[in-house]
Write a protein that holds these residues in place. Structure first.
Motif, PDB file in Angstrom:
ATOM      1  N   ASP A  80     -55.209  30.305  30.517  1.00 27.15           N
ATOM      2  CA  ASP A  80     -54.026  29.467  30.267  1.00 27.15           C
ATOM      3  C   ASP A  80     -53.978  28.272  31.218  1.00 27.15           C
ATOM      4  N   LEU A  81     -54.435  28.460  32.448  1.00 21.46           N
ATOM      5  CA  LEU A  81     -54.412  27.394  33.447  1.00 21.46           C
ATOM      6  C   LEU A  81     -55.596  26.437  33.307  1.00 21.46           C
ATOM      7  N   GLY A  82     -56.519  26.730  32.409  1.00 16.06           N
ATOM      8  CA  GLY A  82     -57.689  25.881  32.222  1.00 16.06           C
ATOM      9  C   GLY A  82     -58.788  26.124  33.244  1.00 16.06           C
ATOM     10  N   VAL A  83     -58.660  27.168  34.035  1.00 14.64           N
ATOM     11  CA  VAL A  83     -59.688  27.489  35.027  1.00 14.64           C
ATOM     12  C   VAL A  83     -60.902  28.110  34.337  1.00 14.64           C
ATOM     13  N   LEU A  84     -60.629  28.936  33.332  1.00 11.85           N
ATOM     14  CA  LEU A  84     -61.694  29.555  32.541  1.00 11.85           C
ATOM     15  C   LEU A  84     -61.674  28.960  31.142  1.00 11.85           C
ATOM     16  N   PRO A  85     -62.813  28.863  30.517  1.00  9.61           N
ATOM     17  CA  PRO A  85     -62.854  28.308  29.150  1.00  9.61           C
ATOM     18  C   PRO A  85     -62.227  29.266  28.139  1.00  9.61           C
ATOM     19  N   CYS A  86     -61.713  28.712  27.064  1.00 10.66           N
ATOM     20  CA  CYS A  86     -61.141  29.500  25.971  1.00 10.66           C
ATOM     21  C   CYS A  86     -62.260  29.791  24.982  1.00 10.66           C
ATOM     22  N   SER A  87     -63.095  30.754  25.282  1.00 15.18           N
ATOM     23  CA  SER A  87     -64.205  31.042  24.377  1.00 15.18           C
ATOM     24  C   SER A  87     -64.204  32.511  24.017  1.00 15.18           C
ATOM     25  N   ASP A  88     -64.801  32.795  22.878  1.00 15.35           N
ATOM     26  CA  ASP A  88     -64.950  34.175  22.454  1.00 15.35           C
ATOM     27  C   ASP A  88     -66.315  34.723  22.845  1.00 15.35           C
ATOM     28  N   GLY A  89     -67.089  33.931  23.568  1.00 12.84           N
ATOM     29  CA  GLY A  89     -68.425  34.347  23.990  1.00 12.84           C
ATOM     30  C   GLY A  89     -68.340  35.261  25.197  1.00 12.84           C
ATOM     31  N   ASP A  90     -69.296  35.125  26.076  1.00 18.23           N
ATOM     32  CA  ASP A  90     -69.320  35.931  27.292  1.00 18.23           C
ATOM     33  C   ASP A  90     -68.096  35.628  28.137  1.00 18.23           C
ATOM     34  N   GLU A  91     -67.276  36.632  28.328  1.00 18.73           N
ATOM     35  CA  GLU A  91     -66.099  36.444  29.172  1.00 18.73           C
ATOM     36  C   GLU A  91     -66.473  36.773  30.606  1.00 18.73           C
ATOM     37  N   PRO A  92     -66.093  35.923  31.542  1.00 19.93           N
ATOM     38  CA  PRO A  92     -66.421  36.205  32.945  1.00 19.93           C
ATOM     39  C   PRO A  92     -65.656  37.431  33.445  1.00 19.93           C
ATOM     40  N   ASP A  93     -66.232  38.072  34.427  1.00 16.90           N
ATOM     41  CA  ASP A  93     -65.611  39.248  35.029  1.00 16.90           C
ATOM     42  C   ASP A  93     -64.404  38.801  35.847  1.00 16.90           C
ATOM     43  N   THR A  94     -63.242  39.280  35.483  1.00 17.14           N
ATOM     44  CA  THR A  94     -62.035  38.956  36.250  1.00 17.14           C
ATOM     45  C   THR A  94     -61.423  40.213  36.863  1.00 17.14           C
ATOM     46  N   ASP A  95     -62.129  41.337  36.776  1.00 18.88           N
ATOM     47  CA  ASP A  95     -61.622  42.552  37.401  1.00 18.88           C
ATOM     48  C   ASP A  95     -61.660  42.386  38.911  1.00 18.88           C
ATOM     49  N   PRO A  96     -60.707  43.013  39.601  1.00 16.14           N
ATOM     50  CA  PRO A  96     -60.727  42.916  41.062  1.00 16.14           C
ATOM     51  C   PRO A  96     -61.960  43.603  41.635  1.00 16.14           C
ATOM     52  N   PRO A  97     -62.367  43.197  42.820  1.00 15.45           N
ATOM     53  CA  PRO A  97     -63.530  43.860  43.418  1.00 15.45           C
ATOM     54  C   PRO A  97     -63.236  45.337  43.639  1.00 15.45           C
ATOM     55  N   ARG A  98     -64.253  46.143  43.459  1.00 17.66           N
ATOM     56  CA  ARG A  98     -64.091  47.589  43.629  1.00 17.66           C
ATOM     57  C   ARG A  98     -64.268  47.956  45.097  1.00 17.66           C
ATOM     58  N   TRP A  99     -63.464  48.910  45.519  1.00 12.65           N
ATOM     59  CA  TRP A  99     -63.609  49.423  46.864  1.00 12.65           C
ATOM     60  C   TRP A  99     -64.923  50.180  46.951  1.00 12.65           C
ATOM     61  N   GLN A 100     -65.553  50.062  48.073  1.00 11.48           N
ATOM     62  CA  GLN A 100     -66.738  50.869  48.353  1.00 11.48           C
ATOM     63  C   GLN A 100     -66.738  51.155  49.842  1.00 11.48           C
ATOM     64  N   PRO A 101     -67.358  52.240  50.257  1.00  9.95           N
ATOM     65  CA  PRO A 101     -67.389  52.531  51.691  1.00  9.95           C
ATOM     66  C   PRO A 101     -67.900  51.315  52.462  1.00  9.95           C
ATOM     67  N   GLY A 102     -67.191  50.969  53.484  1.00 10.47           N
ATOM     68  CA  GLY A 102     -67.563  49.805  54.293  1.00 10.47           C
ATOM     69  C   GLY A 102     -66.879  48.528  53.851  1.00 10.47           C
ATOM     70  N   GLY A 103     -66.077  48.586  52.779  1.00 14.42           N
ATOM     71  CA  GLY A 103     -65.354  47.397  52.328  1.00 14.42           C
ATOM     72  C   GLY A 103     -65.618  47.092  50.870  1.00 14.42           C
ATOM     73  N   ALA A 104     -64.885  46.153  50.355  1.00 16.99           N
ATOM     74  CA  ALA A 104     -64.998  45.785  48.944  1.00 16.99           C
ATOM     75  C   ALA A 104     -66.236  44.939  48.708  1.00 16.99           C
ATOM     76  N   GLY A 105     -66.695  45.011  47.488  1.00 18.83           N
ATOM     77  CA  GLY A 105     -67.790  44.139  47.076  1.00 18.83           C
ATOM     78  C   GLY A 105     -67.280  42.722  46.898  1.00 18.83           C
ATOM     79  N   PRO A 106     -68.161  41.805  46.513  1.00 15.79           N
ATOM     80  CA  PRO A 106     -67.743  40.411  46.326  1.00 15.79           C
ATOM     81  C   PRO A 106     -66.780  40.274  45.153  1.00 15.79           C
ATOM     82  N   ASP A 107     -65.868  39.339  45.265  1.00 20.15           N
ATOM     83  CA  ASP A 107     -64.919  39.086  44.187  1.00 20.15           C
ATOM     84  C   ASP A 107     -65.547  38.108  43.206  1.00 20.15           C
ATOM     85  N   PRO A 108     -65.581  38.458  41.921  1.00 19.51           N
ATOM     86  CA  PRO A 108     -66.200  37.565  40.943  1.00 19.51           C
ATOM     87  C   PRO A 108     -65.456  36.236  40.773  1.00 19.51           C
ATOM     88  N   LEU A 109     -64.234  36.152  41.294  1.00 21.83           N
ATOM     89  CA  LEU A 109     -63.465  34.908  41.185  1.00 21.83           C
ATOM     90  C   LEU A 109     -63.754  33.932  42.330  1.00 21.83           C
TER      91      LEU A 109
END
Length: 190
Positions: free
Chosen positions: A98-127
């Protein structure tokens, strides 16, 4: 009518009774280790919808991080003129589209899930690569970084599967301890 829990203090006041009821129901106690909020609701309590998220944050992350997450949710809502759950990947995707940060496409949608916790800290944030594309991304990324410090609670479906015994865990028993929110200063000399 269910017993209403409006604040973290309300939950603390009922902790002794809740723990006794959990001790009497080992399956609920084991499921409570995966999502204490759902376990308390399973026991017949109701959380105020306006404070449930903050209570969960406080249980999972402690008071300082919970307060910071509440402030960041307010900042995010102010910047985009609506409430959004920063932990909800599809809601974040809709917002960023809606903000125009991501394209309005029906193709490959980028990962917008929050980073998953893992021992030693979270992984990288896809955003992270999008950080400079809109002012909302700084508080959103900060929120997600703090939230990923500890594992998130199990979703309702997983909680129900553990509670019913359909999914087993390595846990066979759970213990807890009560702690005063404002401990008395040590006035006894050693």
């Amino acid at each position: 009518m269910a017993d209403q829990i409006n604040t973290f203090s309300d939950l603390q006041a009922r902790a002794g009774v809740i723990l006794a009821r959990l001790n009497a129901a080992p399956a609920v106690a084991i499921a409570a280790a995966t999502n204490p909020l759902l376990a308390v609701e399973h026991l017949g309590y109701q959380f105020n919808p306006d404070t449930r998220t903050g209570i969960g944050d406080r249980i999972r992350l402690g008071p300082t991080a919970a307060e910071k997450l509440a402030d960041l949710r307010t900042t995010i809502a102010r910047l985009v003129d609506r409430q959004v759950d920063p932990d909800d990947g599809p809601a974040v995707r809709r917002l960023l589209t809606d903000l125009g940060v991501l394209p309005c496409s029906d193709g490959d949608e980028p990962d917008t899930d929050p980073p998953r916790w893992q021992p030693g800290g979270a992984g990288p944030d896809p955003l992270e690569p999008l950080r400079d594309r809109h002012p909302v991304l700084d508080p959103l990324l900060e929120y997600r970084r703090i939230s990923a410090r500890r594992p998130r609670f199990a979703p309702p479906r997983a909680f129900a599967a553990i509670l019913s015994g359909a999914v087993t865990t390595p846990l066979t028993a759970v213990t807890g301890r009560l702690q005063s929110p404002d401990p008395e200063p040590d006035t006894h000399p050693r």
